[in-house]
Design a protein around this motif. Structure first.
Motif, short mmCIF file in Angstrom:
data_model
loop_
_atom_site.label_atom_id
_atom_site.label_comp_id
_atom_site.label_asym_id
_atom_site.label_seq_id
_atom_site.Cartn_x
_atom_site.Cartn_y
_atom_site.Cartn_z
N VAL A 33 22.12 4.79 21.34
CA VAL A 33 23.38 4.86 20.63
C VAL A 33 23.02 5.27 19.50
O VAL A 33 23.50 5.43 18.67
CB VAL A 33 24.19 3.35 20.74
CG1 VAL A 33 24.42 3.74 21.97
CG2 VAL A 33 23.38 2.50 20.88
N ILE A 34 22.05 4.74 18.82
CA ILE A 34 21.53 5.28 17.60
C ILE A 34 21.46 6.31 16.93
O ILE A 34 22.25 6.77 16.28
CB ILE A 34 19.80 4.23 17.28
CG1 ILE A 34 20.46 3.07 17.08
CG2 ILE A 34 19.26 4.82 15.69
CD1 ILE A 34 19.02 1.82 17.07
N LEU A 56 23.79 11.41 14.63
CA LEU A 56 24.45 12.79 14.25
C LEU A 56 25.39 12.32 13.56
O LEU A 56 26.12 13.44 13.21
CB LEU A 56 24.67 13.20 15.80
CG LEU A 56 23.65 13.53 16.75
CD1 LEU A 56 24.16 14.06 17.78
CD2 LEU A 56 22.65 14.56 15.96
N GLY A 57 26.12 11.56 12.95
CA GLY A 57 27.36 11.63 12.58
C GLY A 57 28.33 10.98 13.14
O GLY A 57 28.44 10.13 13.97
N LYS A 58 29.61 11.58 12.74
CA LYS A 58 30.61 11.17 13.34
C LYS A 58 30.76 11.86 14.41
O LYS A 58 30.39 12.80 14.65
CB LYS A 58 32.05 10.95 12.52
CG LYS A 58 31.98 10.62 11.24
CD LYS A 58 33.28 9.11 11.46
CE LYS A 58 32.66 7.76 10.60
NZ LYS A 58 33.44 6.72 10.57
N GLU A 84 18.19 16.21 22.19
CA GLU A 84 17.48 16.95 21.02
C GLU A 84 17.06 15.04 20.09
O GLU A 84 15.47 15.92 19.98
CB GLU A 84 18.03 18.01 20.18
CG GLU A 84 17.11 18.90 19.39
CD GLU A 84 18.13 19.91 19.07
OE1 GLU A 84 17.80 20.18 17.93
OE2 GLU A 84 19.20 20.49 19.49
N GLN A 85 18.20 14.89 19.82
CA GLN A 85 17.80 13.85 18.78
C GLN A 85 16.40 12.89 19.13
O GLN A 85 16.05 12.38 19.00
CB GLN A 85 18.51 13.11 18.09
CG GLN A 85 18.54 11.78 17.35
CD GLN A 85 18.08 12.47 16.17
OE1 GLN A 85 18.88 13.46 15.32
NE2 GLN A 85 17.80 11.04 15.14
N PHE A 89 31.81 2.46 15.15
CA PHE A 89 31.00 1.63 16.10
C PHE A 89 29.20 2.41 14.96
O PHE A 89 28.42 1.58 15.02
CB PHE A 89 30.87 1.81 16.68
CG PHE A 89 29.74 0.37 17.36
CD1 PHE A 89 29.21 -0.29 17.76
CD2 PHE A 89 28.56 1.26 18.32
CE1 PHE A 89 28.76 -1.89 18.24
CE2 PHE A 89 27.75 0.73 19.40
CZ PHE A 89 27.50 -1.24 19.20
N ASP A 90 29.76 3.97 14.86
CA ASP A 90 28.67 4.33 14.35
C ASP A 90 28.28 4.13 13.11
O ASP A 90 27.11 4.06 12.53
CB ASP A 90 29.23 5.99 14.63
CG ASP A 90 30.20 6.47 13.52
OD1 ASP A 90 30.94 5.34 13.49
OD2 ASP A 90 30.34 7.70 12.47
N ASP A 91 29.30 3.38 12.05
CA ASP A 91 28.59 3.16 10.78
C ASP A 91 28.24 1.42 10.73
O ASP A 91 27.33 1.24 10.14
CB ASP A 91 30.29 2.55 9.77
CG ASP A 91 30.94 4.15 9.37
OD1 ASP A 91 30.52 5.16 9.65
OD2 ASP A 91 32.20 4.32 9.55
#
Length: 391
Positions: free
Chosen positions: A324-325, A330-332, A342-343, A379-381
């Protein structure tokens, strides 16, 4: 301003002072309830939405409406570690006990209670304090096939409710946590109820993937249920959700402060309540202004980081956290699964089981094939703010 008079109520399932933007869903639910109690066809509903959109609040509101319309209600939350049969048994026992006191329904309630006893026996339900002191009914709800037996049981309860001039309303939160066979049995049971036009109605709530899970369980689920989407509020309703409660207390908020809250929260009801709560407490006097909202943002984010976000992050394994990190970097969203792979510098197919497990935990979902996104808004923020720097 006086914190005792603070009108906002951030919390899991806490009803906000202004239930804005949900009028159509509530009206449709009320119509369905009124039709069902008359023995007319009414579509069960599955409320779909991300975390923090107010699905549980809506279920509670619908439960109150159902009771006002003459329904006995049973509310359960589907956990990940308990069987549906065990959750339903004590609720149904309570419903049938109430129906048994209605003279016109005594016979049907007794028959339904015998069916419940059969159901409990065949599925080996630990009855405890809720044991039913009747003999089971041979041939009713005792096949051991959950689809057949749950249908038998729901029909028996529906007939008892009908005889009493009442209805029965089942409300289930977190439906996505039901096992596949449990969801299929619930759908089949409601299909039987619909065909027999008994006064039994179902309202469920869950994450966006629930529509797909229902269709996978039974192909006709898309025709049997309606799937109202419970999303963020539009700007007009979001303004009303904040300004209405403040004005009801005889206080004010500046237009710039109001717009800042709406922009920051993206219109999600839970966050609106959190920012409204903190902004009220930050304001020394009316009106609430931009300085108060800036202070509220710091306080709100700390409370969310320490609670709302953290408790969900803590449920993930180290490898799942890594996944999840990587999404957040990758942004929004939504995100392509291939981009996350790939990340992480790993093959997509190798990450499939990890991705599936995070979906099963209700942390992410697939809005369309090949895409994933968080079920928790912002949650990404949180991950970028808290965990990327810690790596």
């Amino acid at each position: 301003m006086d914190p005792v008079r603070n009108p906002f109520a951030p919390g899991a399932g806490s009803k906000p002072p202004e239930l804005a933007g949900r009028d159509i869903i509530i009206e449709d639910a009320l119509i369905a309830l009124k039709r069902s109690i008359l023995g007319r066809h009414a579509r069960p509903q599955m409320l779909l939405g991300l975390r923090g959109t107010g699905k549980t609040v809506l279920l509670n509101t619908i439960e109150n409406l159902a009771e006002d319309e003459g329904f006995l209600t049973s509310t359960i939350e589907a956990p990940e570690d308990k069987l549906l049969t065990e959750l339903l048994y004590p609720r149904l026992q309570q419903v049938l006990r109430k129906l048994s006191f209605v003279e016109a329904a005594k016979t049907k309630a007794y028959e339904a209670t015998k069916a419940l006893r059969s159901f409990a026996s065949v599925f080996k339900i630990q009855m405890g304090d809720f044991s039913v002191s009747v003999d089971p009914e041979p041939g009713v709800a005792d096949s051991g096939n959950l689809e057949y037996d749950l249908s038998d049981l729901f029909v028996a309860v529906g007939k008892a409710a009908q005889a009493a001039g009442k209805g029965w309303c089942l409300l289930v939160d977190e439906v996505q946590y039901l096992k596949a066979d449990e969801l299929a049995a619930l759908i089949v049971a409601m299909h039987q109820i619909s065909q027999k036009q008994l006064p039994v109605l179902f309202f469920g709530a869950g994450l966006p993937q629930l529509a797909g899970l229902s269709g996978d369980a039974k192909s006709y689920a898309e025709r049997l249920f309606s799937y109202p989407k419970v999303g963020p509020l539009n700007a007009t309703d979001a303004r009303r959700a904040i300004s209405g409660p403040i004005e009801d207390e005889g206080e004010e908020i500046t237009s710039t402060a109001l717009e800042k809250i709406i922009q920051t929260t993206e219109g999600y009801p839970y966050f609106l309540q959190e920012w409204g709560f903190q902004a009220w407490n930050a304001a020394a006097t009316s009106p609430v202004d931009m300085v108060d909202v800036d202070a509220a943002t710091g306080a709100a984010l700390k409370r969310l980081d320490d609670g709302f976000f953290q408790v969900r992050f803590d449920r993930l394994t180290p490898k799942e956290r890594e996944y999840v990190i990587a999404m957040s970097k990758l942004g929004k969203g939504p995100y392509r699964s291939s981009d996350v792979a790939e990340q992480l510098d790993e093959p997509v197919n190798k990450l499939g089981p990890r991705r599936a497990q995070i979906i099963a935990k209700g942390m992410i979902y697939s809005p369309q094939y090949g895409d994933i996104d968080f079920t928790v808004p912002m949650f990404d923020d949180y991950l970028r703010r808290t965990w990327e720097q810690a790596e």
